[in-house]
Design a protein around this motif. Structure first.
Motif, short mmCIF file in Angstrom:
data_model
loop_
_atom_site.label_atom_id
_atom_site.label_comp_id
_atom_site.label_asym_id
_atom_site.label_seq_id
_atom_site.Cartn_x
_atom_site.Cartn_y
_atom_site.Cartn_z
N ARG A 11 36.42 1.27 -19.00
CA ARG A 11 36.99 0.64 -17.79
C ARG A 11 38.44 0.28 -18.03
O ARG A 11 38.79 -0.24 -19.08
CB ARG A 11 36.18 -0.60 -17.43
CG ARG A 11 34.77 -0.25 -17.02
CD ARG A 11 34.13 -1.19 -16.03
NE ARG A 11 33.00 -0.47 -15.43
CZ ARG A 11 31.84 -0.27 -16.07
NH1 ARG A 11 31.67 -0.73 -17.29
NH2 ARG A 11 30.88 0.40 -15.49
N LYS A 13 40.23 -2.08 -16.95
CA LYS A 13 40.64 -3.46 -17.23
C LYS A 13 40.38 -3.84 -18.68
O LYS A 13 40.89 -4.84 -19.16
CB LYS A 13 39.98 -4.43 -16.25
CG LYS A 13 38.50 -4.46 -16.25
CD LYS A 13 38.00 -5.42 -15.16
CE LYS A 13 36.50 -5.23 -14.98
NZ LYS A 13 35.98 -6.02 -13.89
N GLY A 29 42.90 -9.49 -9.43
CA GLY A 29 42.43 -9.43 -8.06
C GLY A 29 40.97 -9.05 -7.94
O GLY A 29 40.35 -9.21 -6.89
N VAL A 32 36.36 -11.70 -7.39
CA VAL A 32 36.22 -12.28 -6.06
C VAL A 32 35.13 -13.34 -6.09
O VAL A 32 34.22 -13.28 -6.91
CB VAL A 32 35.88 -11.19 -5.00
CG1 VAL A 32 37.00 -10.19 -4.93
CG2 VAL A 32 34.58 -10.50 -5.32
N ARG B 34 38.02 -7.61 -1.69
CA ARG B 34 38.99 -6.78 -2.42
C ARG B 34 39.84 -5.96 -1.47
O ARG B 34 40.89 -5.48 -1.86
CB ARG B 34 38.25 -5.84 -3.36
CG ARG B 34 37.59 -6.54 -4.50
CD ARG B 34 37.02 -5.49 -5.43
NE ARG B 34 35.97 -6.05 -6.22
CZ ARG B 34 34.72 -5.61 -6.22
NH1 ARG B 34 34.38 -4.59 -5.45
NH2 ARG B 34 33.82 -6.18 -6.96
N PHE B 134 36.15 4.67 -7.57
CA PHE B 134 37.00 3.84 -8.42
C PHE B 134 36.57 2.38 -8.37
O PHE B 134 36.43 1.72 -9.39
CB PHE B 134 38.46 3.98 -7.95
CG PHE B 134 39.43 3.19 -8.77
CD1 PHE B 134 39.93 3.69 -9.96
CD2 PHE B 134 39.87 1.94 -8.33
CE1 PHE B 134 40.84 2.95 -10.72
CE2 PHE B 134 40.77 1.21 -9.09
CZ PHE B 134 41.26 1.71 -10.28
N PHE B 137 33.28 1.76 -10.09
CA PHE B 137 33.36 1.86 -11.54
C PHE B 137 34.15 0.71 -12.13
O PHE B 137 33.68 0.02 -13.04
CB PHE B 137 33.99 3.21 -11.96
CG PHE B 137 34.04 3.37 -13.45
CD1 PHE B 137 32.90 3.74 -14.16
CD2 PHE B 137 35.21 3.13 -14.15
CE1 PHE B 137 32.94 3.86 -15.54
CE2 PHE B 137 35.25 3.26 -15.53
CZ PHE B 137 34.11 3.63 -16.22
N GLU B 138 35.33 0.49 -11.62
CA GLU B 138 36.22 -0.48 -12.25
C GLU B 138 35.87 -1.91 -11.90
O GLU B 138 36.08 -2.81 -12.70
CB GLU B 138 37.67 -0.21 -11.82
CG GLU B 138 38.19 1.19 -12.15
CD GLU B 138 38.46 1.38 -13.65
OE1 GLU B 138 38.29 0.42 -14.42
OE2 GLU B 138 38.85 2.50 -14.03
N LEU B 139 35.38 -2.15 -10.72
CA LEU B 139 35.23 -3.52 -10.27
C LEU B 139 33.77 -3.95 -10.10
O LEU B 139 33.41 -5.07 -10.38
CB LEU B 139 36.01 -3.72 -8.97
CG LEU B 139 37.52 -3.51 -9.17
CD1 LEU B 139 38.22 -3.23 -7.86
CD2 LEU B 139 38.13 -4.71 -9.86
N GLU B 141 31.65 -2.46 -11.82
CA GLU B 141 31.22 -2.18 -13.19
C GLU B 141 29.90 -1.41 -13.23
O GLU B 141 29.04 -1.67 -14.06
CB GLU B 141 31.15 -3.45 -14.02
CG GLU B 141 32.51 -4.14 -14.04
CD GLU B 141 32.60 -5.26 -15.09
OE1 GLU B 141 31.61 -5.49 -15.78
OE2 GLU B 141 33.67 -5.87 -15.18
N MET B 142 29.78 -0.49 -12.34
CA MET B 142 28.62 0.38 -12.37
C MET B 142 28.90 1.55 -13.31
O MET B 142 30.04 1.92 -13.53
CB MET B 142 28.33 0.91 -10.96
CG MET B 142 27.88 -0.17 -9.97
SD MET B 142 27.94 0.38 -8.24
CE MET B 142 26.60 1.56 -8.21
#
Lengths: 278, 182
Positions: A11, A13, A29, A32, B34, B134, B137-139, B141-142
């Protein structure tokens, strides 16, 4: 499958090689806030009922009680957003329960004939699937305000309700007198329980006694001017004024309702009312 | 490439907006946040998404995955909401009730809002198909296989879209993104 696992990228991040600016934005960001329970309750309350309602459930003991309570309170002719409000009461009380409301003896039902306590009692089991309750006649959610379309039978609480595990009843009159023991965030939870109790009372008297509804509505407005159930309250106010024959006032409130809650699920009905009211 | 098994067959007839909300409400909430919806407007936006959904339940293809569908609606609603807020700001300065902000202080809110606005801007630059991969995956986190399953697309496509999204973002910020996790 192992091949696929190998291909699983890192990932960004967590990846030092990722573009720094994107990584920073993702970190800052991407976090959340969780959806607050009160919002969950309010949104669920405002959702229309599915156009294809589930087949009537085998009435468990609790369901039967709720339905007859609904009949007793004259629920059927309401048909106007009553479902949404009923759901609000059920769900909000669910939240209250799930978050650790202290079970207590059923409180005396308040003098006005209120449906809320029974409905709540039905929804008492704290299993997640209870939240799929569809407590309203279908297809009437957006019914024009001017037409109390009494065609639909009252279906107060259907679906996968189990018999109530207990008689936990955060009833209207008791919400203020007995506060659950948990210190943290108890204000929010108490407020929500109390808000839904008042709104439940307002709704319960709409058919039989609109002035009682208006009194409850005023009480809610006074005590929870920025409450979670503000749009439900104002919708009830308009309905009650109309039923009381105070059409001009109803129209005034209808206009401010549309200004304040233009995208509420009841907005179409309010618009229709404004368009058709004398 | 194994096709994601479609449970769509009986989804359509059984889907209920409340159940969808139960299953995906939190996801939609995060997507909206988001996508730049302010805290004070999140509740309305979330409600709007599911109201839209309820009106379109019967249009959901048997094979369509609710996630894809909800994501698309959420992104559209978020865009509308932002426009509305913009308009409202221009028209009047009446305070919107901040029902969703329980106890954050104004500074926190401001910082958070800014970070979210930047993220929203970044995401807005992506084409929808890549954006959802995106973001998941990134947020969210799947894992990529989970994303493939949720969206009903092949795993290879998932990787391709993720790479494309990353390349687009790297180009946008003027950096050569790492080596896509070589």
């Amino acid at each position: 499958m192992s091949e696929m696992d190998e291909a699983e990228p890192k990932r960004w991040k967590d990846d030092q090689d990722a573009p720094a600016r994107v990584r920073d934005v993702l970190r800052a960001g991407g976090a959340v806030p969780k959806m607050p329970d009160a919002v969950r309750a309010a949104v669920l309350a405002g959702l229309p009922v599915s156009p294809a309602p589930a087949p009537a459930p085998a009435p468990g003991p609790g369901t039967g009680a709720a339905v007859s309570a609904g009949k007793a309170a004259g629920l059927s002719p309401l048909a106007i957003g009553a479902g949404a409000v009923a759901a609000a009461v059920v769900v909000a009380s669910m939240v209250w329960l799930v978050r650790g409301g202290t079970p207590r003896e059923p409180a005396p039902v308040p003098s006005s004939r209120s449906v809320a306590p029974s409905v709540v009692a039905t929804a008492a089991p704290t299993t997640p699937e209870v939240l799929t309750v569809t407590p309203t006649p279908s297809a009437t959610e957006h019914a024009p305000l001017a037409e109390p379309s009494a065609a639909s039978p009252p279906r107060v609480a259907s679906s996968s309700l189990r018999p109530p595990a207990s008689n936990v009843v955060p009833a209207a009159s008791s919400a203020s007198s007995a506060s659950p023991a948990s210190p943290a965030s108890s204000a929010t939870r108490d407020d929500l329980a109390e808000e839904s109790a008042i709104i439940g009372r307002a709704r319960g008297t709409l058919a039989s006694n609109p002035s009682a509804t208006l009194a409850a509505v005023d009480e809610h407005a006074r005590r929870f001017p920025r409450g979670e159930l503000g749009s439900e309250r104002e919708y009830l106010r308009i309905s009650a004024l109309r039923r009381a024959g105070r059409v001009d006032e109803a129209k005034t409130y209808a206009r401010s309702y549309l200004a304040k809650y233009p995208s509420s699920p009841q907005a179409p009905a309010v618009k229709t009312f404004l368009a058709e009211a004398p | 490439m194994p096709e994601a098994t479609s449970k769509g067959g009986n989804l359509k007839s059984k889907l209920d907006v409340r159940e969808l909300f139960e299953a995906h409400g939190d996801f939609v909430w995060r997507v909206l946040a988001r996508a730049g919806v302010r805290d004070a407007d999140l509740k309305d936006a979330l409600q709007e998404v599911f109201i839209v959904v309820s009106g379109k339940l019967d249009q959901l293809d048997d094979d369509a995955k609710p996630t894809t569908w909800l994501y698309g609606i959420a992104v559209r609603v978020a865009a509308n909401q932002r426009r509305k807020v913009q308009r409202k700001r221009e028209e009047l300065t009446a305070e919107h009730d901040d029902t969703t902000d329980e106890r954050a202080n104004p500074e926190e809110i401001a910082v958070r809002a800014q970070a979210r606005a930047q993220l929203a801007e970044l995401l807005a630059g992506l084409v929808p198909d890549q954006r959802v991969v995106f973001e998941m995956f990134e947020l969210e986190e799947m894992t990529c296989p989970a994303i493939a399953e949720a969206l009903g697309i092949p795993l290879g496509t998932t990787y391709t879209r993720l790479r494309a999204a990353r390349a687009a973002l790297a180009a946008k910020v003027g950096e050569l993104g790492g080596s896509e996790a070589s």
